[in-house]
Design a protein around this motif. Structure first.
Motif, PDB file in Angstrom:
ATOM      1  N   TYR A 332      -2.451 -16.821  -3.880  1.00 10.83           N
ATOM      2  CA  TYR A 332      -2.165 -18.649  -4.203  1.00 10.83           C
ATOM      3  C   TYR A 332      -2.724 -18.795  -2.056  1.00 10.83           C
ATOM      4  O   TYR A 332      -3.471 -19.991  -2.180  1.00 10.83           O
ATOM      5  CB  TYR A 332      -0.948 -18.620  -4.338  1.00 10.83           C
ATOM      6  CG  TYR A 332      -0.259 -18.842  -5.284  1.00 10.83           C
ATOM      7  CD1 TYR A 332      -0.680 -19.336  -6.635  1.00 10.83           C
ATOM      8  CD2 TYR A 332       0.641 -17.775  -6.161  1.00 10.83           C
ATOM      9  CE1 TYR A 332      -0.744 -19.327  -7.562  1.00 10.83           C
ATOM     10  CE2 TYR A 332       0.405 -17.209  -7.075  1.00 10.83           C
ATOM     11  CZ  TYR A 332       0.056 -18.289  -8.106  1.00 10.83           C
ATOM     12  OH  TYR A 332       0.159 -17.925  -9.584  1.00 10.83           O
ATOM     13  N   LEU A 333      -2.495 -18.358  -1.120  1.00  7.93           N
ATOM     14  CA  LEU A 333      -2.440 -18.437  -0.162  1.00  7.93           C
ATOM     15  C   LEU A 333      -3.134 -17.489   0.387  1.00  7.93           C
ATOM     16  O   LEU A 333      -3.694 -16.089   0.206  1.00  7.93           O
ATOM     17  CB  LEU A 333      -1.114 -18.590   0.504  1.00  7.93           C
ATOM     18  CG  LEU A 333      -0.175 -19.904   0.173  1.00  7.93           C
ATOM     19  CD1 LEU A 333       0.331 -19.870   1.060  1.00  7.93           C
ATOM     20  CD2 LEU A 333      -1.089 -21.100   0.364  1.00  7.93           C
ATOM     21  N   TRP A 334      -4.274 -18.123   1.593  1.00  9.02           N
ATOM     22  CA  TRP A 334      -5.017 -16.871   2.659  1.00  9.02           C
ATOM     23  C   TRP A 334      -4.619 -17.245   4.355  1.00  9.02           C
ATOM     24  O   TRP A 334      -4.500 -18.119   4.661  1.00  9.02           O
ATOM     25  CB  TRP A 334      -5.988 -16.839   2.394  1.00  9.02           C
ATOM     26  CG  TRP A 334      -7.271 -16.740   3.240  1.00  9.02           C
ATOM     27  CD1 TRP A 334      -7.471 -16.817   4.663  1.00  9.02           C
ATOM     28  CD2 TRP A 334      -7.652 -15.130   3.475  1.00  9.02           C
ATOM     29  NE1 TRP A 334      -8.652 -15.900   5.295  1.00  9.02           N
ATOM     30  CE2 TRP A 334      -7.985 -14.861   4.751  1.00  9.02           C
ATOM     31  CE3 TRP A 334      -7.137 -13.748   2.801  1.00  9.02           C
ATOM     32  CZ2 TRP A 334      -9.479 -13.163   5.388  1.00  9.02           C
ATOM     33  CZ3 TRP A 334      -7.560 -12.777   3.076  1.00  9.02           C
ATOM     34  CH2 TRP A 334      -8.794 -12.424   4.216  1.00  9.02           C
ATOM     35  N   LEU A 335      -3.606 -16.376   4.601  1.00  8.97           N
ATOM     36  CA  LEU A 335      -3.805 -16.113   6.044  1.00  8.97           C
ATOM     37  C   LEU A 335      -4.111 -15.630   6.720  1.00  8.97           C
ATOM     38  O   LEU A 335      -4.767 -14.333   6.528  1.00  8.97           O
ATOM     39  CB  LEU A 335      -1.696 -15.450   5.978  1.00  8.97           C
ATOM     40  CG  LEU A 335      -0.939 -16.248   5.438  1.00  8.97           C
ATOM     41  CD1 LEU A 335       0.670 -14.838   5.604  1.00  8.97           C
ATOM     42  CD2 LEU A 335      -0.567 -16.889   5.270  1.00  8.97           C
ATOM     43  N   ALA A 336      -4.973 -16.236   7.835  1.00  9.67           N
ATOM     44  CA  ALA A 336      -5.851 -14.998   9.028  1.00  9.67           C
ATOM     45  C   ALA A 336      -5.491 -15.741  10.502  1.00  9.67           C
ATOM     46  O   ALA A 336      -4.687 -17.022  11.111  1.00  9.67           O
ATOM     47  CB  ALA A 336      -7.375 -15.686   9.314  1.00  9.67           C
ATOM     48  N   THR A 514      11.883  -6.105   8.253  1.00 11.65           N
ATOM     49  CA  THR A 514      10.136  -6.436   8.817  1.00 11.65           C
ATOM     50  C   THR A 514       9.859  -5.403   9.649  1.00 11.65           C
ATOM     51  O   THR A 514       8.546  -4.305   9.496  1.00 11.65           O
ATOM     52  CB  THR A 514       9.879  -7.621   9.914  1.00 11.65           C
ATOM     53  OG1 THR A 514      10.514  -8.466   8.603  1.00 11.65           O
ATOM     54  CG2 THR A 514       8.622  -7.896   9.333  1.00 11.65           C
ATOM     55  N   GLU A 515      10.650  -4.896  10.515  1.00 16.91           N
ATOM     56  CA  GLU A 515       9.905  -4.108  11.328  1.00 16.91           C
ATOM     57  C   GLU A 515      10.477  -2.591  11.306  1.00 16.91           C
ATOM     58  O   GLU A 515       9.138  -1.947  11.331  1.00 16.91           O
ATOM     59  CB  GLU A 515      10.718  -3.758  12.949  1.00 16.91           C
ATOM     60  CG  GLU A 515      10.266  -2.856  14.496  1.00 16.91           C
ATOM     61  CD  GLU A 515      11.267  -3.140  15.317  1.00 16.91           C
ATOM     62  OE1 GLU A 515      11.009  -2.606  15.987  1.00 16.91           O
ATOM     63  OE2 GLU A 515      11.900  -4.001  15.215  1.00 16.91           O
ATOM     64  N   ARG A 548      -2.322  -2.284  14.415  1.00 18.27           N
ATOM     65  CA  ARG A 548      -2.227  -3.706  15.163  1.00 18.27           C
ATOM     66  C   ARG A 548      -1.644  -4.688  14.597  1.00 18.27           C
ATOM     67  O   ARG A 548      -0.831  -5.407  15.150  1.00 18.27           O
ATOM     68  CB  ARG A 548      -3.828  -4.104  15.665  1.00 18.27           C
ATOM     69  CG  ARG A 548      -3.734  -4.924  16.470  1.00 18.27           C
ATOM     70  CD  ARG A 548      -5.252  -5.355  17.011  1.00 18.27           C
ATOM     71  NE  ARG A 548      -6.715  -4.850  16.350  1.00 18.27           N
ATOM     72  CZ  ARG A 548      -7.033  -6.187  16.261  1.00 18.27           C
ATOM     73  NH1 ARG A 548      -6.120  -7.945  16.788  1.00 18.27           N
ATOM     74  NH2 ARG A 548      -7.601  -7.020  15.255  1.00 18.27           N
ATOM     75  N   PHE A 549      -1.715  -4.775  13.232  1.00 17.03           N
ATOM     76  CA  PHE A 549      -1.118  -5.310  12.476  1.00 17.03           C
ATOM     77  C   PHE A 549       0.362  -5.574  12.521  1.00 17.03           C
ATOM     78  O   PHE A 549       1.453  -7.196  12.698  1.00 17.03           O
ATOM     79  CB  PHE A 549      -1.553  -5.252  10.695  1.00 17.03           C
ATOM     80  CG  PHE A 549      -0.852  -5.957   9.642  1.00 17.03           C
ATOM     81  CD1 PHE A 549      -1.277  -8.181   9.013  1.00 17.03           C
ATOM     82  CD2 PHE A 549       0.372  -5.796   8.853  1.00 17.03           C
ATOM     83  CE1 PHE A 549       0.269  -8.357   8.259  1.00 17.03           C
ATOM     84  CE2 PHE A 549       1.384  -6.444   8.518  1.00 17.03           C
ATOM     85  CZ  PHE A 549       0.750  -8.298   8.168  1.00 17.03           C
ATOM     86  N   PHE A 553       2.117  -8.997  13.314  1.00 20.83           N
ATOM     87  CA  PHE A 553       2.402 -10.020  12.326  1.00 20.83           C
ATOM     88  C   PHE A 553       3.382 -10.014  12.143  1.00 20.83           C
ATOM     89  O   PHE A 553       4.160 -11.533  12.261  1.00 20.83           O
ATOM     90  CB  PHE A 553       2.106  -8.873  10.840  1.00 20.83           C
ATOM     91  CG  PHE A 553       3.332  -9.667  10.101  1.00 20.83           C
ATOM     92  CD1 PHE A 553       1.818 -10.859   8.688  1.00 20.83           C
ATOM     93  CD2 PHE A 553       4.521  -9.221   9.608  1.00 20.83           C
ATOM     94  CE1 PHE A 553       2.835 -10.869   8.146  1.00 20.83           C
ATOM     95  CE2 PHE A 553       5.104  -9.995   8.104  1.00 20.83           C
ATOM     96  CZ  PHE A 553       4.510 -11.151   7.523  1.00 20.83           C
ATOM     97  N   PRO A 554       4.744  -9.671  13.371  1.00 20.21           N
ATOM     98  CA  PRO A 554       5.834 -10.367  13.577  1.00 20.21           C
ATOM     99  C   PRO A 554       6.135 -12.012  14.365  1.00 20.21           C
ATOM    100  O   PRO A 554       6.271 -12.493  14.531  1.00 20.21           O
ATOM    101  CB  PRO A 554       6.741  -9.126  14.406  1.00 20.21           C
ATOM    102  CG  PRO A 554       5.711  -8.453  13.792  1.00 20.21           C
ATOM    103  CD  PRO A 554       4.899  -8.572  13.738  1.00 20.21           C
TER     104      PRO A 554
END
Length: 572
Positions: A332-336, A514-515, A548-549, A553-554
């Motif tokens: 529904y969304l795109w994150l960049a 998350t980590e 790298r992501f 990402f955090p």
């Protein structure tokens, strides 16, 4: 001369005989009194003079010309013991009136002491003989053309009296009728002996006066014997209506049982609710297999944004952040990640419009980030606007967990069906109290109903809002956390790793794992499915893995959480 002396002797004898007969006929008599009922003097032969084995009392009552009643109490208590008498100065006279007495000029001698407190005269007798004298105002009352004297000769003893004797004397010897009642207050039991003797004195005797018993003496007097000093005080409607009766006592007993039962029920429910948060239900099947394919499926269909609310009953910024990530994972969304004028920035863009598959709170998140007419926005731009209004999001999240029947009412709210039921019972109790007060009495029954309503309201506030289904889900969430702690990328077919990783990531975000989850899939090659980079996150398409992501990402989560926290308008 001899005749004269003899005559004198005869005259003297006649005079003495007549005088003796006149003396025998003086004073009132008891007509038609059987001779066998007249008490005979006790022979003092030494065989019946054994000392009593308990306290004895002798009371002398005398009506004075001014209408006061003189009282002298002589009490003998065996050594080493103590006796206390509480003489009431306010006694019931009728359904709506009390008779009020006043005591003055109290004097104590020997092993006796006195204290006048409120509506009581407290007399204390220790080992030995003690005497207390006092005057009573209010003992004489006009009654039907005559007068009546009344006084409780004995009352409120805390230990048994072996024997009580009393005498009553008035200015007029014409005393009738004589009534004497003994036993508990309100009983109609007659005294052992109460009679008017030939000298015009009322004699009273009562054996075995038990603790709390009273001996109530009522003597009729001719009109005008003494000034009427009796005083009466209205009890009032409220005092009668709110009197404790067997019926109201039974009502309060039932109320107590119900309150205890409700307390036990609330305690057990709270214990169950707390246990659901501490104990996992066992392994949770999160990965579903269909042949060689593996799919992620959350327990009971719970979404990341719902998980936090189910566990801690509040909508937090991490719940909204996890929902943003989940909307991106579900296309529904795109994150960049993009470079910005002041360093790293992130772009949030429309990918697909909201549809019927979104929950209300998800639609609220989508439209808060990207209002109608906005296709893309930077996190820095949202921050520059002064934050976001999160009230619609939080209200929708709370409503959603109730709709899913994980909660019986909005978490954190004391108002629910049970609350309104208690309020209705309370209102009914107040109405019943008012009606009973002004009609048949026993208004305490209405009070009991009102208290029951308050008990229901209190129980509603103390009962956990999480339902049995919600408790089961809370246990399954712990199982979901165990999956996030133990899952390995190599256990998942290569073709499904990216999707399983992405679908699980929002749950790792909301559960604070998350980590660990990023580290477990750091070696994943997102191009294994033929497309470069993660399908929902741009800016790292050339990377052969997610290392790298995992490092960047955090930072996105921190920036998003900071934006939401700064908004500061999450409504509960």
């Amino acid at each position: 001369m001899k005749w004269g002396a003899t005559a004198a002797i005869v005259v003297v004898a006649w005079v003495l005989g007549a005088g003796s007969a006149a003396a025998q006929n003086a004073g009132p008599s008891l007509p038609n009194q059987p001779s066998d009922l007249v008490p005979k003097p006790q022979e003092l032969n030494g065989q019946n003079l054994q000392p009593p084995d308990g306290p004895v009392a002798d009371v002398a009552l005398k009506v004075l010309r001014d209408g006061s009643l003189s009282v002298t109490e002589k009490v003998t208590v065996p050594g080493g013991k103590q006796l206390t008498s509480r003489v009431p100065l306010r006694v019931p006279a009728s359904d709506d009136q009390d008779r009020v007495f006043a005591v003055r000029d109290v004097k104590a001698e020997g092993a006796a002491s006195s204290q006048l407190t409120g509506d009581q005269l407290v007399l204390t007798f220790t080992g030995g003989a003690g005497t207390v004298t006092y005057l009573v105002d209010g003992a004489i009352a006009d009654q039907g053309g005559r007068q009546q004297a009344r006084w409780q000769v004995a009352s409120g003893f805390d230990t048994p009296l072996t024997k009580l004797t009393a005498s009553f004397l008035a200015p007029s010897p014409e005393l009738s009728p004589v009534d004497c009642f003994a036993g508990p207050v309100g009983s109609s039991q007659r005294c052992t002996l109460a009679e008017l003797d030939h000298t015009g004195v009322v004699r009273l005797e009562q054996n075995d006066v038990r603790p709390g018993d009273r001996v109530d003496l009522l003597v009729g007097l001719p009109a005008g014997t003494a000034p009427a000093t009796a005083k009466f005080a209205d009890i009032g409607l409220l005092a009668n209506a709110f009197a404790l009766t067997p019926l109201t006592g039974a009502g309060f007993a039932v109320l107590l049982v119900l309150l205890v039962a409700a307390g036990i029920f609330v305690w057990r429910r709270r214990k169950q609710d707390a246990g659901a948060l501490r104990t996992a239900t066992g392994p949770v099947e999160v990965l579903l297999r269909d042949g060689d394919r593996v799919f992620f499926a959350s327990p009971d269909g719970v979404l990341p944004g719902q998980v936090g609310t189910v566990v801690d009953e509040t909508v937090d910024v991490v719940d909204i952040s996890a929902t943003v990530v989940d909307l991106a994972v579900r296309n529904y969304l795109w994150l960049a990640e993009i470079p910005g004028p002041q360093g790293q920035d992130w772009q949030i863009s429309r990918r697909n419009p909201p549809d019927e598959h979104l929950h209300d709170f998800e639609r609220a998140v989508y439209e808060t980030l990207l209002p109608e007419g906005t296709d893309t926005v930077l996190v820095s731009q949202l921050r520059a606007r002064g934050g976001l209004d999160l009230r619609r999001i939080s209200d929708a999240m709370y409503a959603d967990v109730v709709t899913k029947r994980w909660f019986s009412r909005r978490p954190g709210s004391a108002r629910g069906r049970l609350t309104w039921l208690g309020a209705g019972i309370f209102a009914l109790g107040l109405a019943a109290t008012a009606v009973l007060t002004f009609t048949v009495g026993d208004a305490l029954l209405g009070v009991a109903v009102a208290l029951a309503g308050l008990g229901v309201v209190a129980a509603a506030a103390l009962l956990p809002t999480r339902t049995a289904r919600g408790r089961a889900l809370a246990g399954q969430v712990r199982g979901l956390l165990d999956y996030l702690h133990t899952a390995k990328a190599e256990d998942i077919p290569p073709a499904d790793r990216e999707l399983v990783f992405s679908r699980s990531l929002p749950y790792a975000v909301v559960l604070g794992d998350t980590e660990r989850w990023l580290g477990a899939f750091a070696g994943l090659n997102p191009a294994a499915d033929g497309s470069a980079g993660l399908y929902w996150y741009g800016g790292m398409e050339a990377d052969p893995d997610l290392r790298r992501f995992g490092a960047h990402f955090p930072s996105f989560l921190t920036a998003l959480d900071g934006l939401l926290t700064a908004s500061g308008r999450t409504a509960r």
